[in-house]
Scaffold this active site. Structure first.
Site, PDB file in Angstrom:
ATOM      1  N   ASP A  16       0.814  -1.223   0.000  1.00 28.29           N
ATOM      2  CA  ASP A  16       0.000   0.000   0.000  1.00 28.29           C
ATOM      3  C   ASP A  16       0.847   1.273   0.000  1.00 28.29           C
ATOM      4  OD1 ASP A  16      -2.133  -1.839   0.377  1.00 28.29           O
ATOM      5  OD2 ASP A  16      -1.913  -1.700   2.543  1.00 28.29           O
ATOM      6  N   GLU A 204     -11.145   0.231  -3.020  1.00 33.26           N
ATOM      7  CA  GLU A 204     -10.334   0.612  -1.854  1.00 33.26           C
ATOM      8  C   GLU A 204      -9.162   1.469  -2.299  1.00 33.26           C
ATOM      9  OE1 GLU A 204     -11.026  -3.379   0.919  1.00 33.26           O
ATOM     10  OE2 GLU A 204      -9.310  -3.293  -0.438  1.00 33.26           O
TER      11      GLU A 204
END
Length: 505
Positions: A16, A204
């Site tokens: 991420d 997301e």
């Protein structure tokens, strides 16, 4: 020096990624989940050669990771079980007017609860080199992966992956947005859904950008394993309507035999020459095995006539990279890790129980009773992320520790979470290895893509293989990556574990 591949950019447990440019340098932050310190920070002059120099969550007083246990869940009816670890998810790093901000989610897994709770927050600093980040400023948002977007008119917005109240894997998930005051965490507008995503499957990791008259929304979709992809949409207003790019997904792994898989969760940036690139997560996968977990990769981005970008597939050596500012080849510069910044513990450690000397090679642990399987209590473990696929870790346990008559267990461990760990250790009461112990006992783990070999020796004696673990048995569909370190535990009495020559290659 043998040239290394350009990808992964940040090897080992580095999912991420989010990137920003501050005063002539690039800064990148990744998720850290159950590890403390949290939110590792990397610095680079050229976005190619990186150094892990600090962590944004470095004080236990900032927040608690005590409820970051791993839960077994699913990404859908047709998917295998997913091991979802709590803790710090998907940070975004941005900079404005002398202040650097990170937005993040602390995912809370209460004991016995079916639904996670989300603590969304912003931390900030006016000196990113100081290591002195603020305490969290919390804001009301039921979801994960908050993005910070600074608009041209001075307004600030949060966009995040919003969950309808209920179990997250069966609720509606969409990207919501609202204006915010970062100093207080106060919402200045109502929260509004702005995009359901291209596939409408787990949108997301949103990031907003403005280029020309358009607001662009970059999103990860499809879960974090085989279906992971990156999509993009745009609108004339930050409130939408956002229109999906007709060539979505922007990034997808079309070749199931490709070495780099599960790519997603990207962040766009420009290099020193104004060229565009994207950092994203992915895994190096061979024969369905990816023991390093999710790592950070880079790929070139091209903007086309009509105002839409394209991204090259993620490969080990991209066709285009940012221009290196170093006189040496970037391919020969591995990740540099500051020893103290790279030191990690599990959840909420009792830091008073650790002493270090000789640049961290000597470690004294005052053990607690909790085992690795116990996620409710502090564990006396310290280590570092595994950064290489084919290397080793080793340590020596002193003769003084071996003479302990209490139920001391001490040794070397390869750890992912409380459900998956493998260790080699000394226990005075149960040790059955027959060898001459003249001095300290030495432990060693040799690792590669397919196996972990555990070895032991006495002082001056050859290494003896104790056992082998298939990496398939200790990895899989999860959010995290491996850490390797030393540990000690004792149910009764008080005995220190003295380690020396601790080394992770």
């Amino acid at each position: 020096m043998t040239p290394r591949d350009s990808n992964p950019l940040i090897p080992g447990f580095a999912p991420d990624p989010s990137i920003t440019f501050i005063d002539g340098k690039y800064f990148l932050v990744t998720s850290s989940f159950h590890l403390f310190p949290g939110l590792p920070l990397y610095i680079s002059d050229d976005a190619i050669s990186w150094k892990h120099f600090a962590n944004a969550i470095s004080r236990k007083s900032q927040l608690s990771l005590s409820k970051s246990r791993t839960r077994i869940t699913s990404e859908g009816d047709d998917k295998d079980s997913l091991l979802a670890t709590g803790g710090l998810y998907a940070p975004t790093i941005r900079h404005r007017s002398g202040t650097t901000y990170i937005a993040c989610t602390n995912v809370i897994h209460e004991e016995g609860e079916s639904n996670p709770e989300f603590e969304n927050f912003v931390i900030s600093t006016t000196d990113v080199f100081s290591g002195n980040w603020s305490d969290p400023v919390y804001f009301d948002f039921y979801g994960i992966d908050p993005d910070i977007f600074f608009d041209d008119d001075g307004r600030t917005y949060i966009a995040g992956s919003s969950y309808t109240r209920g179990h997250p894997w069966i609720s509606k998930i969409a990207i919501d947005c609202f204006e915010i005051d970062l100093q207080s965490g106060t919402k200045l507008t109502e929260q509004k859904e702005i995009w359901e995503g291209y596939s409408k499957l787990f949108p997301e990791g949103p990031h907003l950008y403005k280029r020309g008259p358009w607001y662009y929304l970059l999103v990860a979709e499809g879960g974090t394993t085989e279906g992971h992809r990156i999509t993009i949409s745009r609108a004339g207003s930050i409130w939408g309507p956002f229109v999906s790019h007709e060539k979505n997904p922007l990034l997808d792994v079309a070749d199931p035999t490709a070495y780099i898989q599960h790519t997603g969760h990207g962040d766009l940036f420009q290099d020193l020459d104004g060229q565009w690139h994207m950092v994203c997560l992915g895994v190096r996968k061979r024969q369905n095995c990816y023991p390093m977990g999710r790592e950070t990769f880079i790929a070139p981005v091209v903007w086309h006539e009509g105002g839409w970008p394209s991204v090259d597939p993620i490969v080990l050596n991209p066709s285009s990279l940012p221009r290196s500012t170093s006189s040496e080849s970037s391919a020969g510069t591995p990740l540099i890790c500051d020893a103290e910044a790279g030191r990690v513990y599990i959840r909420d450690p009792d830091l008073t129980r650790f002493q270090f000397a000789d640049a961290g090679q000597k470690i004294i642990i005052n053990p607690l009773p909790a085992s690795f399987a116990d996620y409710t209590q502090p564990i006396t473990f310290v280590g570092a992320r595994q950064r290489s696929l084919h290397r080793l870790a080793k340590v020596s346990l002193s003769e003084q520790s071996l003479e302990s008559l209490v139920d001391l267990e001490a040794g070397l461990v390869y750890y992912r979470d409380e459900l998956r760990f493998a260790r080699i250790f000394w226990n005075h009461h149960v040790c059955k290895l027959k060898m001459k112990l003249d001095g300290p006992v030495r432990f060693r783990i040799e690792y590669n893509e397919s196996s972990l070999d555990f070895l032991c020796s006495g002082s001056g004696t050859p290494w003896e293989m104790i056992g082998t673990v298939n990496t398939l048995d200790i990895s899989g569909s999860d959010f995290i990556g491996p850490v390797i370190g030393v540990f000690a535990s004792a149910e009764h009495g008080s005995s220190l574990a003295h380690f020396s020559d601790f080394f992770i290659d």
